[in-house]
Design a protein around this motif. Structure first.
Motif, mmCIF file in Angstrom:
data_model
loop_
_atom_site.group_PDB
_atom_site.id
_atom_site.type_symbol
_atom_site.label_atom_id
_atom_site.label_comp_id
_atom_site.label_asym_id
_atom_site.label_seq_id
_atom_site.Cartn_x
_atom_site.Cartn_y
_atom_site.Cartn_z
ATOM 1 N N HIS A 89 0.801 -1.213 0.000
ATOM 2 C CA HIS A 89 0.000 0.000 0.000
ATOM 3 C C HIS A 89 0.835 1.266 0.000
ATOM 4 O O HIS A 89 0.322 2.345 -0.150
ATOM 5 N N ASP A 91 2.890 3.608 -1.974
ATOM 6 C CA ASP A 91 2.857 3.730 -3.423
ATOM 7 C C ASP A 91 4.218 3.544 -4.066
ATOM 8 O O ASP A 91 5.078 4.389 -3.936
ATOM 9 N N LYS A 141 -3.442 11.916 1.635
ATOM 10 C CA LYS A 141 -2.802 11.185 0.539
ATOM 11 C C LYS A 141 -3.488 11.403 -0.798
ATOM 12 O O LYS A 141 -2.919 11.137 -1.836
ATOM 13 N N TRP A 142 -4.736 11.878 -0.775
ATOM 14 C CA TRP A 142 -5.436 12.109 -2.033
ATOM 15 C C TRP A 142 -5.378 13.565 -2.465
ATOM 16 O O TRP A 142 -6.107 13.966 -3.368
ATOM 17 N N TRP B 65 -7.900 5.055 8.585
ATOM 18 C CA TRP B 65 -7.275 5.438 7.316
ATOM 19 C C TRP B 65 -6.473 4.278 6.740
ATOM 20 O O TRP B 65 -6.455 4.069 5.531
ATOM 21 N N ARG B 69 -7.003 2.704 3.163
ATOM 22 C CA ARG B 69 -5.915 2.588 2.190
ATOM 23 C C ARG B 69 -5.864 1.176 1.613
ATOM 24 O O ARG B 69 -5.666 0.988 0.432
ATOM 25 N N CYS B 73 -8.739 2.025 -1.362
ATOM 26 C CA CYS B 73 -7.938 2.897 -2.216
ATOM 27 C C CYS B 73 -7.408 2.259 -3.498
ATOM 28 O O CYS B 73 -7.468 2.893 -4.538
ATOM 29 N N GLU B 77 -8.271 4.496 -6.515
ATOM 30 C CA GLU B 77 -7.175 5.334 -6.999
ATOM 31 C C GLU B 77 -6.886 5.038 -8.457
ATOM 32 O O GLU B 77 -6.575 5.944 -9.229
#
Lengths: 192, 97
Positions: A89, A91, A141-142, B65, B69, B73, B77
């Motif tokens: 997770h 990135d 994070k977004w 969170w 994630r 996400c 995303e």
């Protein structure tokens, strides 16, 4: 320890083998790693002169993280990342387990000792009951999509009181409006 | 709904304390919470009814969170990313938000 090193060596061999397999099946050659994400792989001392075409991942310029380029991230996500022993997770920039181990040995040896002896000091969350605490936090994070998240949680019951998305989460009045909205929705006696 | 919450008689009160990480964006809530409590209990004069948790000490929302994630996400995303890549969505354009 030598056994461990051996395991890591194997897993690294596995990775390159896997990469080569996938690479063989592709019609197009490997894209060079994201220029934004890393330096040129060939230049990095740990690449031993291999050029960008050969390495679908490269070492992070500053520390020992592995950087997988965005184009290849999707392809490797399922099958290959587990060989790296990573956290998918975070990135695209993945930490080798050996690096993490090195870090903990260097900087947190006492925790390492406790963990090995199965004596980690666990902490326990405590709340008196429902509505004792409302815990609030924002999530950034977004922001790269222009989305700012904000949440409030009632930890005792685990209820999410709000989870909002807006283009900002730094305006105190906006945050206050979330709070008031929920207080009104719950028809709090105190607030009337 | 969680059983605790379903039976909770205290549901219609504001919380005893709110907590958040230190940051100016939370001043609004901290002030409102403190003000409301002081309105109803004058003995609380001078006491802040908000807890400023140091970084990484505001555990519960951080867990939320983290779950978001990991569970939500990745797919979402990717969707957003597609939009940005195809030029359908521009994060810098406030009209599109």
């Amino acid at each position: 320890m030598s056994l461990l090193a051996c395991t890591f060596a194997t897993s690294k061999a596995l990775i390159s083998q896997k990469f080569n397999e996938v690479r063989g099946n592709l019609e197009e050659p490997w894209l060079a790693p994201d220029p934004a994400a890393s330096t040129h792989p060939g230049e990095h001392p740990r690449h031993h002169g291999r050029d960008a075409q050969d390495v679908p991942w490269c070492w992070h310029p500053r520390d020992d993280r592995v950087v997988v380029s965005r184009a290849q991230y999707g392809r490797f996500k399922v099958s290959n990342l587990k060989y790296l022993g990573t956290q998918p997770h975070t990135d695209h920039q993945l930490t080798c387990r050996s690096v993490m181990r090195e870090y903990f040995v260097t900087y947190e040896p006492h925790l390492m000792r406790e963990w090995k002896a199965n004596r980690l000091q666990r902490r326990r969350f405590w709340a008196a009951g429902v509505n004792d605490i409302w815990a609030i936090d924002q999530h950034d994070k977004w922001l790269r999509f222009g989305l700012a998240l904000h949440t409030c949680i009632e930890p005792f019951s685990g209820r999410i009181l709000w989870m909002k998305v807006w283009h900002s989460n730094h305006n105190p009045q906006l945050i206050l409006s979330y709070y008031i909205e929920v207080v009104e929705a719950l028809q709090c006696k105190c607030a009337i | 709904m969680h059983p605790f919450w379903a039976d909770a008689p205290a549901l219609s009160d504001i919380p005893m304390v709110t907590q958040s990480d230190p940051g100016t964006e939370n001043f609004g809530i901290a002030n409102a919470q403190t003000l409301l409590w002081q309105m109803h209990d004058p003995t609380l004069e001078g006491f802040v009814q908000h807890r400023w948790m140091r970084t990484k000490k505001n555990i519960k929302p951080e867990i939320a969170w983290s779950q978001l994630r990991q569970r939500f996400c990745p797919g979402f995303e990717a969707l957003l990313e597609t939009g940005v890549d195809e030029g359908w969505y521009d994060p810098d354009n406030t009209l599109q938000l």
